[in-house]
Every structure is written in C-alpha cells, then in structure tokens.
Design a protein around this motif. Sequence first.
Motif, PDB file in Angstrom:
ATOM      1  N   ALA A 203     -25.698  73.139  56.345  1.00  0.00           N
ATOM      2  CA  ALA A 203     -25.962  72.969  57.774  1.00  0.00           C
ATOM      3  C   ALA A 203     -27.111  72.035  58.124  1.00  0.00           C
ATOM      4  CB  ALA A 203     -26.232  74.336  58.397  1.00  0.00           C
ATOM      5  N   CYS A 204     -28.097  71.901  57.287  1.00  0.00           N
ATOM      6  CA  CYS A 204     -29.268  71.087  57.657  1.00  0.00           C
ATOM      7  C   CYS A 204     -28.835  69.636  57.877  1.00  0.00           C
ATOM      8  CB  CYS A 204     -30.329  71.156  56.565  1.00  0.00           C
ATOM      9  SG  CYS A 204     -31.746  70.062  56.893  1.00  0.00           S
ATOM     10  N   PRO A 205     -29.000  69.110  59.077  1.00  0.00           N
ATOM     11  CA  PRO A 205     -28.537  67.747  59.350  1.00  0.00           C
ATOM     12  C   PRO A 205     -29.323  66.673  58.602  1.00  0.00           C
ATOM     13  CG  PRO A 205     -29.772  68.587  61.216  1.00  0.00           C
ATOM     14  CD  PRO A 205     -29.607  69.731  60.258  1.00  0.00           C
TER      15      PRO A 205
ATOM     16  N   GLY B 150     -39.201  65.004  56.425  1.00  0.00           N
ATOM     17  CA  GLY B 150     -37.942  64.533  56.981  1.00  0.00           C
ATOM     18  C   GLY B 150     -37.308  65.527  57.936  1.00  0.00           C
ATOM     19  N   CYS B 151     -37.967  66.652  58.158  1.00  0.00           N
ATOM     20  CA  CYS B 151     -37.417  67.674  59.051  1.00  0.00           C
ATOM     21  C   CYS B 151     -37.313  67.142  60.480  1.00  0.00           C
ATOM     22  CB  CYS B 151     -38.304  68.919  59.018  1.00  0.00           C
ATOM     23  SG  CYS B 151     -37.752  70.202  60.171  1.00  0.00           S
ATOM     24  N   LEU B 152     -36.178  67.397  61.092  1.00  0.00           N
ATOM     25  CA  LEU B 152     -35.918  66.936  62.461  1.00  0.00           C
ATOM     26  C   LEU B 152     -36.352  67.969  63.505  1.00  0.00           C
ATOM     27  CD1 LEU B 152     -32.339  65.544  61.772  1.00  0.00           C
ATOM     28  CD2 LEU B 152     -34.485  64.261  61.853  1.00  0.00           C
ATOM     29  N   GLU B 153     -36.843  69.111  63.026  1.00  0.00           N
ATOM     30  CA  GLU B 153     -37.299  70.193  63.916  1.00  0.00           C
ATOM     31  C   GLU B 153     -36.181  70.655  64.857  1.00  0.00           C
ATOM     32  OE1 GLU B 153     -40.961  68.822  65.749  1.00  0.00           O
ATOM     33  OE2 GLU B 153     -41.494  67.822  63.884  1.00  0.00           O
ATOM     34  N   CYS B 154     -34.963  70.639  64.338  1.00  0.00           N
ATOM     35  CA  CYS B 154     -33.816  71.022  65.177  1.00  0.00           C
ATOM     36  C   CYS B 154     -33.678  72.527  65.317  1.00  0.00           C
ATOM     37  CB  CYS B 154     -32.535  70.437  64.601  1.00  0.00           C
ATOM     38  SG  CYS B 154     -32.066  71.117  62.996  1.00  0.00           S
ATOM     39  N   GLY B 155     -34.194  73.273  64.349  1.00  0.00           N
ATOM     40  CA  GLY B 155     -34.147  74.732  64.426  1.00  0.00           C
ATOM     41  C   GLY B 155     -32.880  75.359  63.883  1.00  0.00           C
ATOM     42  N   VAL B 156     -31.962  74.573  63.337  1.00  0.00           N
ATOM     43  CA  VAL B 156     -30.706  75.125  62.823  1.00  0.00           C
ATOM     44  C   VAL B 156     -30.978  76.159  61.725  1.00  0.00           C
ATOM     45  CG1 VAL B 156     -28.641  74.567  61.481  1.00  0.00           C
ATOM     46  CG2 VAL B 156     -29.253  73.186  63.469  1.00  0.00           C
ATOM     47  N   CYS B 157     -31.858  75.833  60.803  1.00  0.00           N
ATOM     48  CA  CYS B 157     -32.131  76.764  59.707  1.00  0.00           C
ATOM     49  C   CYS B 157     -32.747  78.054  60.241  1.00  0.00           C
ATOM     50  CB  CYS B 157     -33.003  76.130  58.636  1.00  0.00           C
ATOM     51  SG  CYS B 157     -34.561  75.448  59.216  1.00  0.00           S
ATOM     52  N   ARG B 158     -33.544  77.946  61.267  1.00  0.00           N
ATOM     53  CA  ARG B 158     -34.156  79.134  61.873  1.00  0.00           C
ATOM     54  C   ARG B 158     -33.102  80.017  62.534  1.00  0.00           C
ATOM     55  NH1 ARG B 158     -38.790  79.197  66.581  1.00  0.00           N
ATOM     56  NH2 ARG B 158     -39.381  81.364  66.337  1.00  0.00           N
TER      57      ARG B 158
HETATM   58  S1  SF4 Z   1     -35.283  72.466  61.327  1.00  0.00           S
HETATM   59 FE1  SF4 Z   1     -34.273  73.206  59.474  1.00  0.00          FE
HETATM   60  S2  SF4 Z   1     -32.138  72.542  59.691  1.00  0.00           S
HETATM   61 FE2  SF4 Z   1     -33.351  71.315  61.129  1.00  0.00          FE
HETATM   62  S3  SF4 Z   1     -33.861  69.456  59.990  1.00  0.00           S
HETATM   63 FE3  SF4 Z   1     -35.569  70.897  59.722  1.00  0.00          FE
HETATM   64  S4  SF4 Z   1     -35.110  71.951  57.781  1.00  0.00           S
HETATM   65 FE4  SF4 Z   1     -33.203  70.973  58.483  1.00  0.00          FE
END
Ligand code: SF4
Length: 90
Positions: free
Chosen positions: A37-39, A57-65
């Motif tokens: 799932a991590c984009p 490189g984290c996009l701070e999208c929150g998907v993993c959370r």
């Molecule tokens: S918030 Fe989590 S899912 Fe999103 S880019 Fe960062 S590590 Fe990946």
Amino acid sequence: MNPPDLSHNHYQVDNTHPHIILADEPDRSMLMRLVIACPAGLYQLQADGSLRFDVHGCLECGVCRLLCGETTLARWSYPEAGYGVEFRFG
Ligand code: SF4
C-alpha cells in the motif's frame, strides 16, 4: 497514465526523531499490507524475508497509519516543523 515522478520532491529527515517507527514485533500480515500500500514503496521485503523500512521519502499520506495500529507502528506523527517532505512538481 504514468505514475507520479517523486524524484523532484525534497525530504528533510529528522534522524534524531523519525516520525514513523515500527513496533518491535510487528504483525507480519500487516507489514505485507504496507509493502503493497505505501505509495512511496518505503516498506520493502528483502530476499531473506526481512522487511526494510526507510522513512526517507515519506509522503506523509497517512496510509500506513490508517491500515494498522500501534501493534505495527510504534509511532506515527507528522514531522517537526522544518522537516518532512517538500512537494515539487514538474
Ligand atoms: S505515510 Fe506511510 S504509507 Fe504514506 S508514504 Fe509515508 S510511510 Fe508510506
């Protein structure tokens, strides 16, 4: 449609206070969800079966959370001011 080119983004990582920390013994099935799932592809399964995670490189999208709880991620918070992703398009 081509995937977005993330190489233009700039990341300032706070190495003394990473904003995401994996739990000591994370649930394996949850980790596999994160690999998929991590984009940004930051959760990577290695040839020996171990998991590599690099917050750079984290996009701070929150998907993993959203996908897992504290049994998998010991910490998820937004980076402190001055750190994190700076999106650059073009
Ligand atoms: S918030 Fe989590 S899912 Fe999103 S880019 Fe960062 S590590 Fe990946």
